[in-house]
Structures are given as structure tokens and as C-alpha cells.
Design an enzyme around this catalytic site. Structure first.
Site, PDB file in Angstrom:
ATOM      1  N   ASP A 165      42.424  45.515  37.994  1.00  0.00           N
ATOM      2  CA  ASP A 165      41.442  45.057  37.951  1.00  0.00           C
ATOM      3  C   ASP A 165      40.311  43.734  38.702  1.00  0.00           C
ATOM      4  OD1 ASP A 165      42.552  44.617  35.134  1.00  0.00           O
ATOM      5  OD2 ASP A 165      44.228  43.689  35.397  1.00  0.00           O
ATOM      6  N   SER A 197      48.712  54.074  33.626  1.00  0.00           N
ATOM      7  CA  SER A 197      48.533  52.661  33.344  1.00  0.00           C
ATOM      8  C   SER A 197      50.053  51.958  32.576  1.00  0.00           C
ATOM      9  CB  SER A 197      47.960  52.337  31.369  1.00  0.00           C
ATOM     10  OG  SER A 197      47.723  51.842  30.448  1.00  0.00           O
TER      11      SER A 197
END
Length: 438
Positions: free
Chosen positions: A317, A165
Site C-alpha cells: 500500500d 494476500s
């Protein structure tokens, strides 16, 4: 705010890519820490970066926003604790990075957000920061509000991320930066590296060593050097909607200018090229330690492929809009290893599946991905599509109208303004007409 996207025959023209949301939020943090006069151009004047800038002003930063230009003025004294709760709106990046940034400063603040943000997990950030010596509490479920109290961060902290992340990595690096401590983060798969690049641009020392499919990133304590100016690269995630629009619309050719081409962000280009996309990179250069260039996109006959593994953190994304490309591709496209999508602004896998149901596009939902069977032309039902208050879901299904036999209505599109405030204007400029509808 609901929008109706009208089917368009073709797209043509030029678009200037808006500033990168991730970079915009990081640069106002690091520039505030520098405590110097600095001008920032290309800033994304969207809800998320503005929320982050306002939050920094609540702890004493001197940030002034004028459209896409930002000036930060040298202040008298250090950043300070805030006695008032700081509202980050919908900005997951802002709240998670500020957890680290504020922890290293040794000041106190309470961070919260809107109805969507207060449901999102924060323990993935609070746990490593607590192990580093920060004093952080969350709600019982690990969600905001977050209380950051004065702690004492240790030196030579090392964290092996269980889930790759960029937000977790950046929070730890920013904590080390503001506390002047050495920290190391190990990521199993490569994630976006804007924080590392920006720290090095301002004279810091972030060492990056490849390890298998991932990297070992070490921040060595170094005093940063102020610069007079920083130019924000164009947002590749925003460009991805324009790219797929140009690919699936008939007889189309668009030029997207000033696109950030950071290799840890632009994996969608390689994925789309494997699917048969006609995309050319022009005028490539480096600005403020970020790669940028122009993209020439032409209508293309796409075909389905299998996508998974190390590429997923790089395109996480962009998977909603990639799902629209897959819906228009010949054959099946399978996306796996993307469980992270379930804890974004919405459960994006469920949201994608819900929208595809309305489009009558055959699909199969996995716990960590989705399989999509492409069609020659989308023939949707007359039902509106629920965006689940998620900007990327809303934009993706508005774009799907370019391959549809009918106009498409998408519900709850307000959050588009968090990441791509000029979306409706830019799409209209190249030929996709959208109007408010109910």
C-alpha cells in the site's frame, strides 16, 4: 474535487496519526461477533470503515459511531440475513472480509460497491471459501455483486494461497471463526497479521509457524472472550505520507504520534532507512496486541536502491508514496514483484507512471514494477495529475509538491476521505497548504 498543493519551504510540528483502516474494519466485525457491550477508541472515521460498520448493522449488529469512538451493544439473538443489498462503497477490505465472516455465520446477503469496487477481482476469495463449503456467486467476470448463501463449512480446511494476500487469509480465518471450524492458511510471503493478533487478543487461538519466507497460520476453534475496550493503533499507511513528506521537504522536522508499528505493516521504515532516511522511533509500546510508537522524521538526502521479493507484500500500500521518495532520491530505484498493484483501487503502476510523466521524472514501467530515476528538484509540466479516483495516488502526488519548483494540481481527490479523512487538516498543520481548485 480537485486540489492544488502549494510548494512549501519546510514542514515542522506534531501530528497524531489517524486510526488504522484495516484494524478499524476488523475490530467492528469481531466485536459484533462477540455479542457484548464494547467501546472502541481511535476508530478511523473514514468512508471505508463506516461502510463496513453500516454493512454489519444491516445484518443485525448494534454499532454506533461518534467521531473516533464506537460503541457496540449486546443484542438479542444472532446476526441475521439481509433482504436488502449491502453497499460497501469503495471498501475492498470490507467486502472481501465480510464474504468470509458471513459465510461462517450461515446467513445470506448480497454485497456490492461503487463503480471502482465492482471492477475489482473477488474470485481469489470466493474460490477458497467455496472449497471450504461456502455457497458464493459473483458476476461472470468474478466481480461484485456477490451473493452469499447458506452453506455448510467443513472442518480442518487448509488453503495454500497462490498469491500472498492478507484479505484472502483474513476472509478464511473469519469464516473459520464464525463457523467454529479449524482452518489453516499457508502464505508464501508474510502479509499483515492484524486478524491473527486481534483474535488472540480476544482470547482466541491462532497458531503461527514460520515456513521459509512465509507462515502457516492455524485457527483452532475457541470461544472468544469479550473485552470492555479496544484501542485502534494509528494507521502506518497514513503515516507513510507524513514520513515521506518530512523526508523530502527542506529543513524539516516532524513528530508523528501513535503510529502502528506492526512488523507486517511497517516495512517501509526499513526500505527508507536503506535509502538514507533519518527516522527515529520513540516511546514504543504494545496496546491491544499491536505495537505502537512515535516517529521523529527529519529532512534527508535519499539514494536509490533495488526493492523486491518478500518485502513487497509488507509495503504494497505504500509503494505509491515510496515512488515519490524515489523521485527525490539520487540515482535509480527499482521496484519489482509488485504486480498486485494492478488490481487495487486503480492500476497503481500505470497511475504512478502517469503522474511521474507530468512531474517530468524519468521512469520505466515493468509488468510487475517500475524503475524511477531521481531528480534534485521536480520541475513538472503545467498539466494536472489524474489520481484515477485512487486515494493513495492522490495523496502521493499532492506530497510531491514539497520537492517541486511549482504548485501541483491533482484531479479527483474525493477518495482521500476513504482512508485519511483528516489529511488536508493535518498537512496544513505542519506546513503544506492545499486548496480546492476547480
Amino acid at each position: 474535487m480537485n486540489f492544488l498543493a502549494k510548494h512549501s519551504a519546510q514542514l515542522n510540528g506534531e501530528v497524531i496519526c489517524p486510526g488504522d483502516k484495516s484494524i478499524s474494519q476488523r475490530v467492528v466485525m469481531i466485536a459484533s461477533f462477540l455479542d457484548a457491550d464494547i467501546n472502541i477508541t481511535g476508530f478511523l472515521n473514514g468512508n471505508d470503515p463506516i461502510s463496513t460498520a453500516n454493512a454489519l448493522n444491516q445484518i443485525g449488529a448494534g454499532i454506533n459511531i461518534d467521531a473516533t469512538n464506537v460503541s457496540i451493544t449486546r443484542r438479542e439473538g444472532a446476526l441475521i440475513s439481509s433482504s436488502n443489498t449491502i453497499d460497501l462503497g469503495n471498501s475492498g477490505t470490507g467486502i472481501r472480509l465480510l464474504m468470509g465472516f458471513i459465510s461462517g455465520l450461515g446467513i445470506e446477503a448480497t454485497l456490492t460497491g461503487d463503480e471502482s469496487l465492482i471492477k475489482r477481482p473477488m474470485k481469489r476469495v470466493s474460490i477458497p471459501l467455496s472449497e471450504m463449503g461456502a455457497l458464493i456467486t459473483t458476476s461472470a467476470s468474478g466481480t461484485p455483486p456477490i451473493n452469499v448463501m447458506t452453506g455448510s463449512l467443513i472442518n480442518n480446511f487448509e488453503y495454500d494461497m497462490p498469491i500472498s494476500s492478507a484479505q484472502v487469509k483474513s476472509a478464511i480465518l473469519l469464516a473459520g471463526l464464525t463457523a467454529n471450524k479449524k482452518v489453516t492458511v499457508v502464505e508464501k510471503k508474510i502479509t499483515r497479521d492484524h486478524t491473527e493478533r486481534m483474535i488472540n487478543f480476544f482470547g482466541g487461538n491462532v497458531e503461527v509457524i514460520s515456513e521459509g519466507e512465509g507462515r502457516r497460520i492455524t485457527l483452532h476453534p475457541t470461544k472468544l472472550i469479550s473485552k470492555d475496550h479496544y484501542k485502534v493503533a494509528g494507521d502506518f499507511s497514513s503515516a507513510s505520507f507524513l514520513i515521506v513528506a518530512g523526508l523530502i521537504a527542506k529543513n524539516s522536522e516532524i513528530l508523528i504520534k501513535n503510529v502502528g508499528l506492526n512488523q507486517t505493516r511497517s516495512g517501509l521504515l526499513s526500505v527508507l532507512k536503506k535509502m538514507g532516511a533519518n527516522i527515529q522511533i520513540l516511546n514504543q509500546k504494545t496496546e491491544c496486541n499491536e505495537d505502537v510508537g512515535d516517529l521523529l522524521v527529519k529532512s534527508s538526502a535519499l539514494h536509490g536502491i533495488e526493492i523486491g521479493g518478500a518485502i513487497i507484500p509488507n509495503i504494497i500500500d505504500e509503494i505509491p508514496i515510496l515512488s515519490i521518495a524515489a523521485s527525490c532520491a539520487e540515482g535509480k530505484t527499482t521496484i519489482k514483484d509488485a504486480k498486485e498493484l494492478r488490481v487495487k483501487e486503480s492500476d497503481r503502476l500505470e497511475a504512478i507512471a502517469s503522474g511521474l510523466e507530468v512531474l517530468n521524472v524519468s521512469h520505466y514501467l515493468y509488468e510487475d514494477g517500475i524503475e524511477i530515476s531521481g531528480v534534485k528538484e521536480i520541475v513538472p509540466s503545467d498539466q494536472p495529475i489524474d489520481s484515477f479516483d485512487d486515494h493513495r495516488i492522490a495523496m502521493s502526488f499532492l506530497i510531491s509538491s514539497l520537492a517541486s519548483s511549482k504548485d501541483i494540481k491533482v484531479m479527483n481527490c474525493e477518495n482521500i476521505y476513504t482512508s485519511f479523512p483528516s489529511f488536508f487538516d493535518e498537512m496544513k498543520k505542519i506546513g503544506l497548504n492545499m486548496e480546492r481548485h476547480g
